[in-house]
Design a protein around this motif. Sequence first.
Motif, PDB file in Angstrom:
ATOM      1  N   ALA A 151      28.371  41.758  20.503  1.00  0.00           N
ATOM      2  CA  ALA A 151      27.755  41.980  19.191  1.00  0.00           C
ATOM      3  C   ALA A 151      26.286  41.590  19.207  1.00  0.00           C
ATOM      4  CB  ALA A 151      28.503  41.187  18.120  1.00  0.00           C
ATOM      5  N   LEU A 152      26.005  40.397  19.739  1.00  0.00           N
ATOM      6  CA  LEU A 152      24.622  39.911  19.711  1.00  0.00           C
ATOM      7  C   LEU A 152      23.740  40.646  20.705  1.00  0.00           C
ATOM      8  CD1 LEU A 152      23.557  37.586  17.851  1.00  0.00           C
ATOM      9  CD2 LEU A 152      26.054  37.672  18.031  1.00  0.00           C
ATOM     10  N   ARG A 153      24.308  41.153  21.763  1.00  0.00           N
ATOM     11  CA  ARG A 153      23.517  41.847  22.787  1.00  0.00           C
ATOM     12  C   ARG A 153      23.236  43.301  22.420  1.00  0.00           C
ATOM     13  NH1 ARG A 153      20.845  44.500  25.273  1.00  0.00           N
ATOM     14  NH2 ARG A 153      20.396  44.622  27.516  1.00  0.00           N
ATOM     15  N   PHE A 154      24.198  43.983  21.788  1.00  0.00           N
ATOM     16  CA  PHE A 154      24.076  45.427  21.627  1.00  0.00           C
ATOM     17  C   PHE A 154      23.936  45.916  20.184  1.00  0.00           C
ATOM     18  CE2 PHE A 154      26.238  44.913  25.719  1.00  0.00           C
ATOM     19  CZ  PHE A 154      25.441  45.704  26.530  1.00  0.00           C
ATOM     20  N   ALA A 155      24.389  45.155  19.195  1.00  0.00           N
ATOM     21  CA  ALA A 155      24.319  45.642  17.811  1.00  0.00           C
ATOM     22  C   ALA A 155      22.877  45.736  17.341  1.00  0.00           C
ATOM     23  CB  ALA A 155      25.117  44.725  16.885  1.00  0.00           C
ATOM     24  N   ARG A 157      22.016  45.326  14.150  1.00  0.00           N
ATOM     25  CA  ARG A 157      21.887  44.239  13.190  1.00  0.00           C
ATOM     26  C   ARG A 157      23.155  43.382  13.267  1.00  0.00           C
ATOM     27  NH1 ARG A 157      17.841  46.673  13.209  1.00  0.00           N
ATOM     28  NH2 ARG A 157      16.500  47.348  11.480  1.00  0.00           N
ATOM     29  N   VAL A 158      22.998  42.070  13.049  1.00  0.00           N
ATOM     30  CA  VAL A 158      24.135  41.155  12.991  1.00  0.00           C
ATOM     31  C   VAL A 158      24.028  40.351  11.702  1.00  0.00           C
ATOM     32  CG1 VAL A 158      25.302  39.175  14.037  1.00  0.00           C
ATOM     33  CG2 VAL A 158      24.375  40.983  15.495  1.00  0.00           C
ATOM     34  N   ILE A 159      25.101  40.352  10.929  1.00  0.00           N
ATOM     35  CA  ILE A 159      25.185  39.565   9.701  1.00  0.00           C
ATOM     36  C   ILE A 159      26.056  38.348   9.978  1.00  0.00           C
ATOM     37  CG2 ILE A 159      26.081  39.527   7.338  1.00  0.00           C
ATOM     38  CD1 ILE A 159      25.449  42.521   7.169  1.00  0.00           C
ATOM     39  N   ALA A 160      25.588  37.170   9.599  1.00  0.00           N
ATOM     40  CA  ALA A 160      26.378  35.940   9.672  1.00  0.00           C
ATOM     41  C   ALA A 160      26.704  35.488   8.256  1.00  0.00           C
ATOM     42  CB  ALA A 160      25.600  34.845  10.403  1.00  0.00           C
ATOM     43  N   VAL A 161      27.969  35.077   8.019  1.00  0.00           N
ATOM     44  CA  VAL A 161      28.401  34.819   6.644  1.00  0.00           C
ATOM     45  C   VAL A 161      28.150  33.387   6.181  1.00  0.00           C
ATOM     46  CG1 VAL A 161      30.164  36.617   6.727  1.00  0.00           C
ATOM     47  CG2 VAL A 161      30.778  34.245   7.292  1.00  0.00           C
ATOM     48  N   SER A 162      27.657  32.517   7.065  1.00  0.00           N
ATOM     49  CA  SER A 162      27.326  31.161   6.631  1.00  0.00           C
ATOM     50  C   SER A 162      25.999  30.744   7.244  1.00  0.00           C
ATOM     51  CB  SER A 162      28.422  30.162   7.018  1.00  0.00           C
ATOM     52  OG  SER A 162      28.397  29.906   8.410  1.00  0.00           O
ATOM     53  N   SER A 164      25.105  27.854   8.548  1.00  0.00           N
ATOM     54  CA  SER A 164      25.262  27.105   9.798  1.00  0.00           C
ATOM     55  C   SER A 164      25.563  28.046  10.954  1.00  0.00           C
ATOM     56  CB  SER A 164      26.357  26.049   9.659  1.00  0.00           C
ATOM     57  OG  SER A 164      27.610  26.635   9.349  1.00  0.00           O
ATOM     58  N   LEU A 165      26.337  29.097  10.700  1.00  0.00           N
ATOM     59  CA  LEU A 165      26.615  30.085  11.740  1.00  0.00           C
ATOM     60  C   LEU A 165      25.352  30.846  12.102  1.00  0.00           C
ATOM     61  CD1 LEU A 165      28.568  31.681  13.535  1.00  0.00           C
ATOM     62  CD2 LEU A 165      29.100  33.126  11.548  1.00  0.00           C
ATOM     63  N   ALA A 166      24.572  31.252  11.120  1.00  0.00           N
ATOM     64  CA  ALA A 166      23.320  31.974  11.400  1.00  0.00           C
ATOM     65  C   ALA A 166      22.385  31.120  12.251  1.00  0.00           C
ATOM     66  CB  ALA A 166      22.644  32.384  10.094  1.00  0.00           C
ATOM     67  N   ARG A 167      22.260  29.843  11.902  1.00  0.00           N
ATOM     68  CA  ARG A 167      21.401  28.955  12.694  1.00  0.00           C
ATOM     69  C   ARG A 167      21.913  28.828  14.132  1.00  0.00           C
ATOM     70  NH1 ARG A 167      21.598  25.921   7.854  1.00  0.00           N
ATOM     71  NH2 ARG A 167      23.206  24.564   8.730  1.00  0.00           N
ATOM     72  N   ASP A 168      23.221  28.692  14.285  1.00  0.00           N
ATOM     73  CA  ASP A 168      23.807  28.541  15.622  1.00  0.00           C
ATOM     74  C   ASP A 168      23.579  29.795  16.461  1.00  0.00           C
ATOM     75  OD1 ASP A 168      25.581  27.246  17.632  1.00  0.00           O
ATOM     76  OD2 ASP A 168      26.937  28.882  17.103  1.00  0.00           O
ATOM     77  N   LEU A 169      23.754  30.973  15.866  1.00  0.00           N
ATOM     78  CA  LEU A 169      23.547  32.217  16.604  1.00  0.00           C
ATOM     79  C   LEU A 169      22.085  32.384  17.005  1.00  0.00           C
ATOM     80  CD1 LEU A 169      25.815  34.684  14.584  1.00  0.00           C
ATOM     81  CD2 LEU A 169      26.323  33.578  16.772  1.00  0.00           C
ATOM     82  N   ARG A 170      21.177  32.055  16.108  1.00  0.00           N
ATOM     83  CA  ARG A 170      19.745  32.167  16.441  1.00  0.00           C
ATOM     84  C   ARG A 170      19.361  31.199  17.552  1.00  0.00           C
ATOM     85  NH1 ARG A 170      18.718  32.329  10.134  1.00  0.00           N
ATOM     86  NH2 ARG A 170      18.749  34.599   9.781  1.00  0.00           N
ATOM     87  N   ARG A 171      20.013  30.055  17.599  1.00  0.00           N
ATOM     88  CA  ARG A 171      19.731  29.088  18.664  1.00  0.00           C
ATOM     89  C   ARG A 171      20.269  29.581  20.001  1.00  0.00           C
ATOM     90  NH1 ARG A 171      22.834  25.545  21.099  1.00  0.00           N
ATOM     91  NH2 ARG A 171      24.537  25.862  19.580  1.00  0.00           N
ATOM     92  N   ARG A 172      21.477  30.141  19.992  1.00  0.00           N
ATOM     93  CA  ARG A 172      22.109  30.552  21.252  1.00  0.00           C
ATOM     94  C   ARG A 172      21.649  31.919  21.746  1.00  0.00           C
ATOM     95  NH1 ARG A 172      27.531  31.303  21.060  1.00  0.00           N
ATOM     96  NH2 ARG A 172      27.854  31.103  18.804  1.00  0.00           N
ATOM     97  N   PHE A 173      21.182  32.764  20.836  1.00  0.00           N
ATOM     98  CA  PHE A 173      20.743  34.115  21.211  1.00  0.00           C
ATOM     99  C   PHE A 173      19.314  34.303  20.713  1.00  0.00           C
ATOM    100  CE2 PHE A 173      25.346  34.204  20.797  1.00  0.00           C
ATOM    101  CZ  PHE A 173      25.757  34.873  21.947  1.00  0.00           C
ATOM    102  N   ARG A 174      18.406  33.544  21.259  1.00  0.00           N
ATOM    103  CA  ARG A 174      17.037  33.488  20.741  1.00  0.00           C
ATOM    104  C   ARG A 174      16.332  34.837  20.807  1.00  0.00           C
ATOM    105  NH1 ARG A 174      14.946  27.585  23.072  1.00  0.00           N
ATOM    106  NH2 ARG A 174      16.537  26.343  21.962  1.00  0.00           N
ATOM    107  N   ARG A 176      17.538  37.616  20.299  1.00  0.00           N
ATOM    108  CA  ARG A 176      18.082  38.520  19.279  1.00  0.00           C
ATOM    109  C   ARG A 176      17.962  37.930  17.873  1.00  0.00           C
ATOM    110  NH1 ARG A 176      18.503  43.140  21.786  1.00  0.00           N
ATOM    111  NH2 ARG A 176      20.215  43.853  20.467  1.00  0.00           N
ATOM    112  N   ALA A 177      17.260  36.807  17.768  1.00  0.00           N
ATOM    113  CA  ALA A 177      17.204  36.090  16.486  1.00  0.00           C
ATOM    114  C   ALA A 177      16.666  36.957  15.353  1.00  0.00           C
ATOM    115  CB  ALA A 177      16.365  34.827  16.630  1.00  0.00           C
ATOM    116  N   GLY A 178      15.743  37.849  15.661  1.00  0.00           N
ATOM    117  CA  GLY A 178      15.151  38.692  14.628  1.00  0.00           C
ATOM    118  C   GLY A 178      16.110  39.698  14.040  1.00  0.00           C
ATOM    119  N   ARG A 179      17.241  39.938  14.696  1.00  0.00           N
ATOM    120  CA  ARG A 179      18.220  40.907  14.190  1.00  0.00           C
ATOM    121  C   ARG A 179      19.356  40.247  13.421  1.00  0.00           C
ATOM    122  NH1 ARG A 179      18.721  45.763  18.646  1.00  0.00           N
ATOM    123  NH2 ARG A 179      16.504  45.907  19.099  1.00  0.00           N
TER     124      ARG A 179
END
Length: 389
Positions: A151-155, A157-162, A164-174, A176-179
């Motif tokens: 999802a984070l590599r190919f989508a 756009r990615v929507i995170a529903v919380s 804390s989840l959005a922050r974690d995804l932006r940290r781990r997939f820097r 792709r953070a803009g998407r």
Amino acid sequence: MDDKTISRTRPDVCVIGLRGFPDISGGVETHCEQILARLSRTSPLRFVVLGRRGYMDRTHIVNERLDVRPVAALRNKYLEALPNALAALFYAWAVLRPRALHIHAIGPALVTPLAKLLGMRVIVTHHGCDYERAKWNWAGRLTLRMGEWAALRFADRVIAVSPSLARDLRRRFRRRAGRIRYVPNGADAHAETAPAEQVLQRFGLAPGGFVLGVGRLVPEKRFDDLIDAFENSGAQGKLVIAGAADHGDAYARALTGRASERVVFTGSLDRRTLEALYRNASLFVLPSSHEGLPIAALEAIGAGAPVVLSGIAANRDIGLDAHHYFKCGDVEALARALAAPGALYAVDRDAVLARFDWDVIAAQTLEVYQSMLDRSGMLAAVERINAPA
């Protein structure tokens, strides 16, 4: 209505990864139903949702711009998400030809690379780190992590529903953070309710005379902790657990085996019946070890129920005062909360609803769709809705 009345217009967005709706329990299903029902009334876009046969057996036409169709599906506790996502993907690609594909949850998101190979624009909504659920072995957890990576590599756009989840995804997939966009779950300030007297009589309850838990009967909901705490608390009244297991298993059988005169399992309930229970509970409790952003808690707050939640990150994202939370798994702390007056856990309903309003959330989701659809796609949708009958 039958399939003969289905619109043959090319949809702007096809939604996959859920069981379907209406009246199918689950956070993903509620999320989709609340948002898409609103957008189909207020935006020019046309939506088709592909649910799973077995959970729904016929097409449900919500309105002229939203229908929910069952696709042949495998129903299995461990092997449901991927084969059903593949079936929905190929139906969308071969039959519907949507302008965008919206995939919900990281299990179904495994098909994201294939959808891109087929030339589709893809949005993925990440509802939570499902590989943390207790039911998965190492192979299941690895598969779900691969779905998250896909999802984070190919989508697009990615929507995170919380948050804390959005922050974690932006940290781990820097890279792709803009998407990544935070768009939460919500609550309905004007939810319809079944007649309270009938609902309470059905389950042998009195107004304000029961503690309520809501969710599927799976280990990560930790309803066994809730029963232990209730039995040790000395609390009066009854404990009501509303929900069912998708697949009968040893855990669900053991849990429902603890039913008694004071511990009531209702099974799966429709939203209007749940609303009546929320409004009449002395306390709503969510003891989970895993959540996305808990819709059941938001619904309980929207109905005016006092609330106690486990202190996991997703529950804290609701932003209640500290005394509304207890350490996950601490049965003694939960028992103390159950013994206290419910009024101690009253919530500022209006303040919470202002931050988790489905109307605002639908508008935020529309912005994501608009950023995905090219100008010609949006113009086509507008022209379609303005065309003479």
